[in-house]
Design a protein around this motif. Structure first.
Motif, PDB file in Angstrom:
ATOM      1  N   PRO A 120      -4.849 -29.576  21.769  1.00  0.00           N
ATOM      2  CA  PRO A 120      -3.924 -28.598  22.642  1.00  0.00           C
ATOM      3  C   PRO A 120      -4.932 -28.456  23.920  1.00  0.00           C
ATOM      4  CG  PRO A 120      -4.924 -27.365  20.848  1.00  0.00           C
ATOM      5  CD  PRO A 120      -5.174 -28.731  20.429  1.00  0.00           C
ATOM      6  N   PRO A 121      -4.309 -28.004  25.199  1.00  0.00           N
ATOM      7  CA  PRO A 121      -5.058 -27.630  26.090  1.00  0.00           C
ATOM      8  C   PRO A 121      -5.964 -26.371  26.057  1.00  0.00           C
ATOM      9  CG  PRO A 121      -2.979 -27.024  26.675  1.00  0.00           C
ATOM     10  CD  PRO A 121      -2.929 -27.859  25.213  1.00  0.00           C
ATOM     11  N   SER A 122      -6.939 -26.363  26.545  1.00  0.00           N
ATOM     12  CA  SER A 122      -7.836 -24.884  26.749  1.00  0.00           C
ATOM     13  C   SER A 122      -7.136 -24.229  27.504  1.00  0.00           C
ATOM     14  CB  SER A 122      -9.306 -25.391  26.820  1.00  0.00           C
ATOM     15  OG  SER A 122      -9.769 -26.205  25.612  1.00  0.00           O
ATOM     16  N   LEU A 123      -6.483 -23.014  27.024  1.00  0.00           N
ATOM     17  CA  LEU A 123      -5.776 -22.046  28.041  1.00  0.00           C
ATOM     18  C   LEU A 123      -6.550 -20.774  28.277  1.00  0.00           C
ATOM     19  CD1 LEU A 123      -2.213 -22.678  26.561  1.00  0.00           C
ATOM     20  CD2 LEU A 123      -3.436 -23.954  28.442  1.00  0.00           C
ATOM     21  N   ASP A 124      -7.412 -20.739  27.645  1.00  0.00           N
ATOM     22  CA  ASP A 124      -8.527 -19.557  27.851  1.00  0.00           C
ATOM     23  C   ASP A 124      -8.737 -19.201  29.382  1.00  0.00           C
ATOM     24  OD1 ASP A 124      -8.903 -19.042  25.534  1.00  0.00           O
ATOM     25  OD2 ASP A 124     -11.076 -19.829  25.258  1.00  0.00           O
ATOM     26  N   LEU A 125      -8.672 -17.977  29.715  1.00  0.00           N
ATOM     27  CA  LEU A 125      -8.727 -17.668  31.306  1.00  0.00           C
ATOM     28  C   LEU A 125     -10.018 -18.281  31.838  1.00  0.00           C
ATOM     29  CD1 LEU A 125      -7.709 -16.025  33.698  1.00  0.00           C
ATOM     30  CD2 LEU A 125      -8.748 -13.946  32.657  1.00  0.00           C
ATOM     31  N   LEU A 126     -10.973 -18.110  31.108  1.00  0.00           N
ATOM     32  CA  LEU A 126     -12.160 -18.489  31.782  1.00  0.00           C
ATOM     33  C   LEU A 126     -12.206 -19.862  32.096  1.00  0.00           C
ATOM     34  CD1 LEU A 126     -15.508 -18.328  31.714  1.00  0.00           C
ATOM     35  CD2 LEU A 126     -15.579 -19.669  29.597  1.00  0.00           C
ATOM     36  N   PHE A 127     -11.320 -20.757  31.918  1.00  0.00           N
ATOM     37  CA  PHE A 127     -11.152 -22.271  32.299  1.00  0.00           C
ATOM     38  C   PHE A 127     -10.548 -22.197  33.557  1.00  0.00           C
ATOM     39  CE2 PHE A 127     -11.600 -22.809  27.746  1.00  0.00           C
ATOM     40  CZ  PHE A 127     -12.723 -23.388  27.464  1.00  0.00           C
ATOM     41  N   TYR A 128      -9.708 -21.131  34.032  1.00  0.00           N
ATOM     42  CA  TYR A 128      -8.988 -21.152  35.203  1.00  0.00           C
ATOM     43  C   TYR A 128      -9.786 -20.218  36.193  1.00  0.00           C
ATOM     44  CZ  TYR A 128      -5.808 -23.446  32.222  1.00  0.00           C
ATOM     45  OH  TYR A 128      -5.103 -24.304  31.461  1.00  0.00           O
ATOM     46  N   LEU A 129     -10.656 -19.485  35.807  1.00  0.00           N
ATOM     47  CA  LEU A 129     -11.408 -18.624  36.960  1.00  0.00           C
ATOM     48  C   LEU A 129     -12.330 -19.540  37.756  1.00  0.00           C
ATOM     49  CD1 LEU A 129     -12.745 -15.893  34.526  1.00  0.00           C
ATOM     50  CD2 LEU A 129     -10.979 -15.844  36.273  1.00  0.00           C
ATOM     51  N   PRO A 130     -12.307 -19.160  39.143  1.00  0.00           N
ATOM     52  CA  PRO A 130     -13.259 -19.996  39.889  1.00  0.00           C
ATOM     53  C   PRO A 130     -14.884 -19.735  39.606  1.00  0.00           C
ATOM     54  CG  PRO A 130     -12.316 -18.200  40.992  1.00  0.00           C
ATOM     55  CD  PRO A 130     -11.658 -18.007  39.603  1.00  0.00           C
ATOM     56  N   ASN A 131     -15.544 -20.746  39.469  1.00  0.00           N
ATOM     57  CA  ASN A 131     -16.978 -20.516  39.419  1.00  0.00           C
ATOM     58  C   ASN A 131     -17.456 -19.975  40.540  1.00  0.00           C
ATOM     59  OD1 ASN A 131     -19.710 -20.868  38.958  1.00  0.00           O
ATOM     60  ND2 ASN A 131     -19.483 -22.831  37.875  1.00  0.00           N
ATOM     61  N   LEU A 132     -18.479 -18.864  40.656  1.00  0.00           N
ATOM     62  CA  LEU A 132     -18.925 -18.408  41.798  1.00  0.00           C
ATOM     63  C   LEU A 132     -20.351 -18.736  42.090  1.00  0.00           C
ATOM     64  CD1 LEU A 132     -17.206 -14.897  41.385  1.00  0.00           C
ATOM     65  CD2 LEU A 132     -16.309 -16.692  42.805  1.00  0.00           C
ATOM     66  N   HIS A 133     -20.779 -19.709  41.173  1.00  0.00           N
ATOM     67  CA  HIS A 133     -22.097 -20.122  41.458  1.00  0.00           C
ATOM     68  C   HIS A 133     -22.330 -20.702  42.781  1.00  0.00           C
ATOM     69  CE1 HIS A 133     -25.984 -22.012  41.126  1.00  0.00           C
ATOM     70  NE2 HIS A 133     -26.451 -21.096  40.327  1.00  0.00           N
ATOM     71  N   PRO A 134     -23.297 -20.325  43.732  1.00  0.00           N
ATOM     72  CA  PRO A 134     -23.426 -21.034  44.782  1.00  0.00           C
ATOM     73  C   PRO A 134     -23.339 -22.619  44.962  1.00  0.00           C
ATOM     74  CG  PRO A 134     -25.368 -19.780  44.658  1.00  0.00           C
ATOM     75  CD  PRO A 134     -24.347 -19.580  43.415  1.00  0.00           C
ATOM     76  N   ASP A 135     -23.764 -23.130  43.871  1.00  0.00           N
ATOM     77  CA  ASP A 135     -24.097 -24.680  43.633  1.00  0.00           C
ATOM     78  C   ASP A 135     -22.973 -25.349  42.671  1.00  0.00           C
ATOM     79  OD1 ASP A 135     -26.387 -24.619  45.209  1.00  0.00           O
ATOM     80  OD2 ASP A 135     -27.585 -24.193  43.275  1.00  0.00           O
TER      81      ASP A 135
END
Length: 176
Positions: free
Chosen positions: A157-172
């Motif tokens: 199945p796809p990984s549907l956790d919210l974490l995988f859809y949040l933008p990564n805010l790390h500057p790099d």
């Protein structure tokens, strides 16, 4: 996170779930995997998830015609383990139509509207905001159930956790 933001996540996660479902043989999606009164197969859960959103939004919140009315075969099928014989594309077309209706409604939401009291029955009254959270969390639970059932049948199945859809805010993050 507010309701429109959570719904935007659900929309994106649905695309991944739908793509996975479309790659799974119909026999697997129609296979009786559950012993409940209302849900036996993955397609039953797909129809139920879309139908609950449609019902709460149109019957209860807006008190107007549900999207289901444009899908007479689904409307007339009932509310039980009856969707195994439905083609997946019909179920997903219905879910897409429900989604479009919900997106249109959410675009009109105001703080005042979110505080409105909605009558579900003569003895049950809820704040609109709580009902919308209920509808979205209901989907999260059932899509997780669908993913678990896919895994039991040997499909990833796809990984549907919210974490995988949040933008990564790390500057790099863009360079990683």
């Amino acid at each position: 996170m507010d309701i429109p933001e959570l719904y935007a996540y659900l929309v994106r996660a649905r695309r991944d779930l739908w793509a996975t479902l479309e790659a799974v043989p119909d026999e697997v999606l129609s296979r009786p995997l559950l012993q409940g009164e209302r849900f036996h197969c993955i397609k039953d859960l797909v129809a139920h998830t879309a139908g609950v959103e449609d019902g709460w939004l149109h019957y209860t919140i807006l008190q107007d015609t549900p999207v289901e009315e444009a899908f007479p075969k689904l409307r007339d099928a009932g509310n039980g383990p009856v969707y195994a014989d439905f083609p997946l594309p019909e179920l997903l077309d219905y879910w897409r139509a429900v989604e479009q209706s919900t997106l249109a409604y959410l675009a009109t939401l105001t703080g005042t509207e979110l505080q409105r009291t909605v009558e579900d029955s003569p003895t049950e009254h809820f704040q609109l905001e709580g009902l919308l959270w209920h509808v979205m969390l209901h989907e999260v639970r059932h899509t997780a159930q669908i993913c678990a059932l896919l895994r039991t049948q040997g499909f990833r199945p796809p990984s549907l956790d919210l974490l995988f859809y949040l933008p990564n805010l790390h500057p790099d993050a863009a360079q990683v």
